[in-house]
Design a protein around this motif. Structure first.
Motif, PDB file in Angstrom:
ATOM      1  N   ARG A  43      -8.285  40.010  23.889  1.00  0.00           N
ATOM      2  CA  ARG A  43      -8.368  38.685  24.503  1.00  0.00           C
ATOM      3  C   ARG A  43      -9.790  38.178  24.445  1.00  0.00           C
ATOM      4  N   PRO A  44      -9.985  36.884  24.220  1.00  0.00           N
ATOM      5  CA  PRO A  44     -11.333  36.331  24.174  1.00  0.00           C
ATOM      6  C   PRO A  44     -12.038  36.542  25.498  1.00  0.00           C
ATOM      7  N   GLY A  45     -13.327  36.814  25.418  1.00  0.00           N
ATOM      8  CA  GLY A  45     -14.128  36.983  26.614  1.00  0.00           C
ATOM      9  C   GLY A  45     -14.033  38.365  27.225  1.00  0.00           C
ATOM     10  N   ARG A  46     -13.295  39.249  26.603  1.00  0.00           N
ATOM     11  CA  ARG A  46     -13.161  40.594  27.145  1.00  0.00           C
ATOM     12  C   ARG A  46     -13.798  41.575  26.179  1.00  0.00           C
ATOM     13  N   GLY A  47     -15.076  41.746  26.297  1.00  0.00           N
ATOM     14  CA  GLY A  47     -15.761  42.702  25.458  1.00  0.00           C
ATOM     15  C   GLY A  47     -15.706  44.072  26.099  1.00  0.00           C
ATOM     16  N   GLU A  48     -16.608  44.913  25.685  1.00  0.00           N
ATOM     17  CA  GLU A  48     -16.649  46.239  26.280  1.00  0.00           C
ATOM     18  C   GLU A  48     -17.217  46.147  27.694  1.00  0.00           C
ATOM     19  N   PRO A  49     -16.949  47.132  28.517  1.00  0.00           N
ATOM     20  CA  PRO A  49     -17.437  47.091  29.892  1.00  0.00           C
ATOM     21  C   PRO A  49     -18.959  46.990  29.939  1.00  0.00           C
ATOM     22  N   VAL A  50     -19.431  46.227  30.905  1.00  0.00           N
ATOM     23  CA  VAL A  50     -20.871  45.966  31.019  1.00  0.00           C
ATOM     24  C   VAL A  50     -21.643  47.258  31.250  1.00  0.00           C
ATOM     25  N   TRP A  51     -21.078  48.169  32.026  1.00  0.00           N
ATOM     26  CA  TRP A  51     -21.816  49.411  32.287  1.00  0.00           C
ATOM     27  C   TRP A  51     -21.990  50.225  31.016  1.00  0.00           C
ATOM     28  N   ASP A  52     -21.055  50.122  30.070  1.00  0.00           N
ATOM     29  CA  ASP A  52     -21.232  50.797  28.784  1.00  0.00           C
ATOM     30  C   ASP A  52     -22.392  50.179  28.015  1.00  0.00           C
ATOM     31  N   VAL A  53     -22.526  48.854  28.092  1.00  0.00           N
ATOM     32  CA  VAL A  53     -23.645  48.172  27.427  1.00  0.00           C
ATOM     33  C   VAL A  53     -24.955  48.610  28.066  1.00  0.00           C
ATOM     34  N   ILE A  54     -24.982  48.686  29.382  1.00  0.00           N
ATOM     35  CA  ILE A  54     -26.203  49.089  30.090  1.00  0.00           C
ATOM     36  C   ILE A  54     -26.595  50.510  29.700  1.00  0.00           C
ATOM     37  N   GLU A  55     -25.611  51.384  29.566  1.00  0.00           N
ATOM     38  CA  GLU A  55     -25.906  52.780  29.209  1.00  0.00           C
ATOM     39  C   GLU A  55     -26.570  52.904  27.840  1.00  0.00           C
ATOM     40  N   PRO A 135     -33.569  38.299  24.872  1.00  0.00           N
ATOM     41  CA  PRO A 135     -32.370  37.489  24.595  1.00  0.00           C
ATOM     42  C   PRO A 135     -31.156  38.322  24.180  1.00  0.00           C
ATOM     43  N   ALA A 136     -31.350  39.352  23.396  1.00  0.00           N
ATOM     44  CA  ALA A 136     -30.220  40.183  22.957  1.00  0.00           C
ATOM     45  C   ALA A 136     -29.605  40.928  24.139  1.00  0.00           C
ATOM     46  N   ASP A 137     -30.454  41.479  25.023  1.00  0.00           N
ATOM     47  CA  ASP A 137     -29.933  42.172  26.199  1.00  0.00           C
ATOM     48  C   ASP A 137     -29.248  41.199  27.149  1.00  0.00           C
ATOM     49  N   ARG A 138     -29.823  39.991  27.296  1.00  0.00           N
ATOM     50  CA  ARG A 138     -29.191  38.976  28.155  1.00  0.00           C
ATOM     51  C   ARG A 138     -27.808  38.621  27.632  1.00  0.00           C
ATOM     52  N   LYS A 139     -27.710  38.461  26.328  1.00  0.00           N
ATOM     53  CA  LYS A 139     -26.415  38.107  25.739  1.00  0.00           C
ATOM     54  C   LYS A 139     -25.403  39.229  25.957  1.00  0.00           C
ATOM     55  N   ALA A 140     -25.841  40.463  25.803  1.00  0.00           N
ATOM     56  CA  ALA A 140     -24.935  41.599  25.986  1.00  0.00           C
ATOM     57  C   ALA A 140     -24.488  41.735  27.438  1.00  0.00           C
ATOM     58  N   LEU A 141     -25.365  41.378  28.369  1.00  0.00           N
ATOM     59  CA  LEU A 141     -25.036  41.529  29.791  1.00  0.00           C
ATOM     60  C   LEU A 141     -24.484  40.261  30.426  1.00  0.00           C
ATOM     61  N   ALA A 142     -24.362  39.196  29.673  1.00  0.00           N
ATOM     62  CA  ALA A 142     -23.857  37.931  30.223  1.00  0.00           C
ATOM     63  C   ALA A 142     -22.514  38.069  30.940  1.00  0.00           C
ATOM     64  N   PRO A 143     -21.608  38.949  30.514  1.00  0.00           N
ATOM     65  CA  PRO A 143     -20.319  39.060  31.222  1.00  0.00           C
ATOM     66  C   PRO A 143     -20.432  39.469  32.684  1.00  0.00           C
ATOM     67  N   ILE A 144     -21.598  39.945  33.148  1.00  0.00           N
ATOM     68  CA  ILE A 144     -21.691  40.294  34.570  1.00  0.00           C
ATOM     69  C   ILE A 144     -21.582  39.050  35.440  1.00  0.00           C
ATOM     70  N   LEU A 145     -21.727  37.877  34.845  1.00  0.00           N
ATOM     71  CA  LEU A 145     -21.580  36.641  35.604  1.00  0.00           C
ATOM     72  C   LEU A 145     -20.130  36.187  35.682  1.00  0.00           C
ATOM     73  N   SER A 146     -19.241  36.900  35.006  1.00  0.00           N
ATOM     74  CA  SER A 146     -17.822  36.567  35.047  1.00  0.00           C
ATOM     75  C   SER A 146     -17.283  36.831  36.438  1.00  0.00           C
TER      76      SER A 146
END
Length: 172
Positions: A43-55, A135-146
């Protein structure tokens, strides 16, 4: 063949058919669940979990981001606790012998206000954290605002479309 051996063969045949039907049903249900999970993941807007990106972030940045997000969550926790307490109290009042709709409505309003205050603190902390990132990290973590978490038990796409209000389906 004797009638006894025919009865045994019939019983074995029935048992095998029942087993085959049960196995087929289990495979069908498992396939449906896998298809649901795949559809949810795509589904659009459903990437990988944010905590996985942070790790996967640089350890120094990762630790800073985790600490800041955890601090924002701890600041917002009393608001969410208050929201849950007010909602529990409203539920208790609703089940009481005498019903006071004004008191229940006030408790629900207090719950919503507390939840909004907590969400505001969380979002402010997230924005402060995001402002310090590349900017790259911000883009990867943007879903935390969902506002919505991905659901594991999401409805089938055809059921979700039926449940959506008509005006929501026509919006861009």
């Amino acid at each position: 063949m004797t009638s006894r051996s025919l009865k045994i063969a019939l019983a074995v045949s029935v048992a095998l058919n029942v087993f085959a039907v049960a196995a087929g049903g289990a495979v069908w249900v498992a396939r449906e669940k896998v298809e649901q999970r795949v559809a949810e993941a795509q589904r659009p807007g459903r990437g990988e979990p944010v905590w996985d990106v942070i790790e996967r972030m640089d350890p120094a940045v990762r630790d800073q981001v985790k600490a800041q997000l955890r601090a924002a969550a701890m600041q917002a926790r009393p608001d969410f606790d208050e929201a849950r307490a007010a909602r529990r109290e409203a539920i208790a009042l609703t089940g009481a012998e005498t019903f006071d709709p004004v008191a229940v409505a006030a408790l629900l309003e207090r719950s919503r206000a507390s939840e909004a205050r907590g969400r505001s603190r969380l979002e402010a902390g997230a924005v402060a954290t995001l402002s310090q990132l590349s900017p790259a990290d911000r883009k990867a973590l943007a879903p935390i605002l969902s506002r919505h978490k991905p659901r594991r038990d999401a409805r089938k796409p055809e059921k979700a479309e039926k449940a959506a209000p008509p005006e929501a389906a026509t919006r861009p």
